[in-house]
Design a protein around this motif. Structure first.
Motif, PDB file in Angstrom:
ATOM      1  N   PRO A  54       0.767  -1.146   0.104  1.00  0.00           N
ATOM      2  CA  PRO A  54       0.021   0.158   0.184  1.00  0.00           C
ATOM      3  C   PRO A  54       0.853   1.428   0.020  1.00  0.00           C
ATOM      4  N   ASP A  55       2.147   0.977  -0.415  1.00  0.00           N
ATOM      5  CA  ASP A  55       2.820   2.406  -0.566  1.00  0.00           C
ATOM      6  C   ASP A  55       2.418   3.539  -1.460  1.00  0.00           C
ATOM      7  N   SER A  56       1.979   4.589  -0.979  1.00  0.00           N
ATOM      8  CA  SER A  56       1.543   5.678  -1.687  1.00  0.00           C
ATOM      9  C   SER A  56       2.609   6.338  -2.584  1.00  0.00           C
ATOM     10  N   ALA A  57       3.985   6.170  -2.378  1.00  0.00           N
ATOM     11  CA  ALA A  57       4.891   6.654  -3.145  1.00  0.00           C
ATOM     12  C   ALA A  57       5.105   5.881  -4.629  1.00  0.00           C
ATOM     13  N   HIS A  58       4.738   4.859  -4.631  1.00  0.00           N
ATOM     14  CA  HIS A  58       4.462   4.019  -5.755  1.00  0.00           C
ATOM     15  C   HIS A  58       2.954   3.528  -5.840  1.00  0.00           C
ATOM     16  N   PRO A  59       2.019   4.266  -6.160  1.00  0.00           N
ATOM     17  CA  PRO A  59       0.294   4.122  -6.038  1.00  0.00           C
ATOM     18  C   PRO A  59       0.039   3.102  -7.283  1.00  0.00           C
ATOM     19  N   GLN A  60      -0.935   2.391  -6.887  1.00  0.00           N
ATOM     20  CA  GLN A  60      -1.481   1.461  -8.007  1.00  0.00           C
ATOM     21  C   GLN A  60      -2.095   2.318  -9.056  1.00  0.00           C
ATOM     22  N   GLN A  61      -2.109   2.015 -10.362  1.00  0.00           N
ATOM     23  CA  GLN A  61      -2.698   2.511 -11.408  1.00  0.00           C
ATOM     24  C   GLN A  61      -4.054   2.177 -11.559  1.00  0.00           C
ATOM     25  N   PHE A  62      -4.553   0.938 -11.012  1.00  0.00           N
ATOM     26  CA  PHE A  62      -5.837   0.571 -11.045  1.00  0.00           C
ATOM     27  C   PHE A  62      -6.178  -0.370 -10.149  1.00  0.00           C
ATOM     28  N   HIS A  63      -7.454  -0.838  -9.863  1.00  0.00           N
ATOM     29  CA  HIS A  63      -7.575  -2.027  -8.979  1.00  0.00           C
ATOM     30  C   HIS A  63      -8.854  -2.756  -8.993  1.00  0.00           C
ATOM     31  N   LEU A  64      -8.761  -3.946  -9.449  1.00  0.00           N
ATOM     32  CA  LEU A  64      -9.979  -4.611  -9.643  1.00  0.00           C
ATOM     33  C   LEU A  64     -10.427  -5.615  -8.748  1.00  0.00           C
ATOM     34  N   ASP A  65     -11.606  -5.813  -8.396  1.00  0.00           N
ATOM     35  CA  ASP A  65     -12.278  -6.780  -7.756  1.00  0.00           C
ATOM     36  C   ASP A  65     -12.869  -7.890  -8.366  1.00  0.00           C
ATOM     37  N   LEU A  66     -12.425  -9.065  -8.416  1.00  0.00           N
ATOM     38  CA  LEU A  66     -12.885 -10.070  -9.219  1.00  0.00           C
ATOM     39  C   LEU A  66     -13.576 -11.178  -8.677  1.00  0.00           C
ATOM     40  N   GLY A  67     -14.817 -11.332  -8.809  1.00  0.00           N
ATOM     41  CA  GLY A  67     -15.898 -12.075  -8.275  1.00  0.00           C
ATOM     42  C   GLY A  67     -15.391 -13.725  -8.595  1.00  0.00           C
ATOM     43  N   VAL A  68     -15.359 -14.243  -7.622  1.00  0.00           N
ATOM     44  CA  VAL A  68     -15.057 -15.885  -7.776  1.00  0.00           C
ATOM     45  C   VAL A  68     -16.101 -16.690  -6.940  1.00  0.00           C
ATOM     46  N   LYS A  69     -16.523 -17.743  -7.445  1.00  0.00           N
ATOM     47  CA  LYS A  69     -17.310 -18.851  -6.662  1.00  0.00           C
ATOM     48  C   LYS A  69     -16.640 -19.535  -5.479  1.00  0.00           C
ATOM     49  N   ASP A  70     -15.421 -19.873  -5.912  1.00  0.00           N
ATOM     50  CA  ASP A  70     -14.483 -20.709  -5.166  1.00  0.00           C
ATOM     51  C   ASP A  70     -13.246 -19.849  -4.713  1.00  0.00           C
ATOM     52  N   LEU A  71     -13.308 -19.179  -3.602  1.00  0.00           N
ATOM     53  CA  LEU A  71     -12.339 -18.468  -3.099  1.00  0.00           C
ATOM     54  C   LEU A  71     -10.807 -19.110  -3.176  1.00  0.00           C
ATOM     55  N   GLU A  72     -11.073 -20.226  -2.440  1.00  0.00           N
ATOM     56  CA  GLU A  72      -9.710 -21.056  -2.329  1.00  0.00           C
ATOM     57  C   GLU A  72      -9.050 -21.615  -3.573  1.00  0.00           C
ATOM     58  N   ARG A  73      -9.903 -22.009  -4.468  1.00  0.00           N
ATOM     59  CA  ARG A  73      -9.442 -22.423  -5.683  1.00  0.00           C
ATOM     60  C   ARG A  73      -8.826 -21.471  -6.705  1.00  0.00           C
ATOM     61  N   ALA A  74      -9.662 -20.332  -6.467  1.00  0.00           N
ATOM     62  CA  ALA A  74      -9.198 -19.033  -7.237  1.00  0.00           C
ATOM     63  C   ALA A  74      -7.796 -18.462  -6.788  1.00  0.00           C
ATOM     64  N   GLN A  75      -7.644 -18.513  -5.497  1.00  0.00           N
ATOM     65  CA  GLN A  75      -6.308 -18.029  -5.027  1.00  0.00           C
ATOM     66  C   GLN A  75      -5.071 -19.034  -5.540  1.00  0.00           C
ATOM     67  N   GLU A  76      -5.562 -20.544  -5.439  1.00  0.00           N
ATOM     68  CA  GLU A  76      -4.452 -21.361  -6.002  1.00  0.00           C
ATOM     69  C   GLU A  76      -4.151 -21.127  -7.578  1.00  0.00           C
ATOM     70  N   ASP A  77      -5.203 -20.762  -8.231  1.00  0.00           N
ATOM     71  CA  ASP A  77      -5.042 -20.592  -9.635  1.00  0.00           C
ATOM     72  C   ASP A  77      -3.956 -19.351  -9.808  1.00  0.00           C
ATOM     73  N   VAL A  78      -4.429 -18.172  -9.293  1.00  0.00           N
ATOM     74  CA  VAL A  78      -3.708 -17.077  -9.612  1.00  0.00           C
ATOM     75  C   VAL A  78      -2.315 -17.142  -8.970  1.00  0.00           C
ATOM     76  N   LEU A  79      -2.257 -17.595  -8.086  1.00  0.00           N
ATOM     77  CA  LEU A  79      -0.866 -17.929  -7.304  1.00  0.00           C
ATOM     78  C   LEU A  79      -0.121 -18.922  -8.168  1.00  0.00           C
ATOM     79  N   ASP A  80      -0.699 -19.860  -8.746  1.00  0.00           N
ATOM     80  CA  ASP A  80       0.263 -20.792  -9.787  1.00  0.00           C
ATOM     81  C   ASP A  80       0.516 -20.028 -10.954  1.00  0.00           C
ATOM     82  N   ARG A  81      -0.234 -18.874 -11.390  1.00  0.00           N
ATOM     83  CA  ARG A  81       0.154 -18.093 -12.424  1.00  0.00           C
ATOM     84  C   ARG A  81       1.068 -16.927 -12.356  1.00  0.00           C
ATOM     85  N   GLY A  82       1.533 -16.674 -11.036  1.00  0.00           N
ATOM     86  CA  GLY A  82       2.622 -15.657 -10.919  1.00  0.00           C
ATOM     87  C   GLY A  82       1.904 -14.573  -9.899  1.00  0.00           C
ATOM     88  N   ALA A  83       0.749 -14.625  -9.708  1.00  0.00           N
ATOM     89  CA  ALA A  83       0.465 -13.723  -8.537  1.00  0.00           C
ATOM     90  C   ALA A  83       1.352 -13.954  -7.374  1.00  0.00           C
TER      91      ALA A  83
END
Length: 111
Positions: A54-83
């Motif tokens: 959350p460092d304001s010296a290097h602010p976010q350019q955008f922010h997305l909230d992405l709705g998912v049915k299964d939070l655990e599975r979605a977390q695993e998916d995005v972590l596997d892809r480099g998040a």
């Protein structure tokens, strides 16, 4: 020239995030077409400085909230892809905060 790879990056597409296709229609552009008809466009930038949430010296350019049915599975998916997991919360809330491979923060939110 650095590319601001975001959720549209082909290496970052996730089965938990419904999308129709990623279109690399022009030099320096990529668009993500969602199943619901929503389109996100990402543009190449010179001297890209990734955000440091959350460092304001290097602010976010955008922010997305992405709705998912299964939070655990979605977390695993995005972590596997480099998040990167930035904030898992207390385990009771319905969202978690991540950064994509370029450092842009986004949330997965349980529908």
């Amino acid at each position: 020239m650095a590319i601001a790879h975001g959720v549209a990056g082909t290496q970052f597409r996730s089965p938990s995030l419904p999308h129709r296709n990623v279109d690399r229609s022009g030099e320096g552009w990529a668009t993500l077409h969602t199943d619901g008809g929503f389109v996100l466009a990402f543009q190449r930038v010179e001297d890209h400085r990734p955000p440091r949430w959350p460092d304001s010296a290097h602010p976010q350019q955008f922010h997305l909230d992405l709705g998912v049915k299964d939070l655990e599975r979605a977390q695993e998916d995005v972590l596997d892809r480099g998040a990167t997991l930035l904030d898992e919360g207390d385990g009771k809330r319905s969202w978690r905060i991540f950064a994509d491979p370029a450092g842009h923060p986004f949330c997965l939110v349980r529908d």
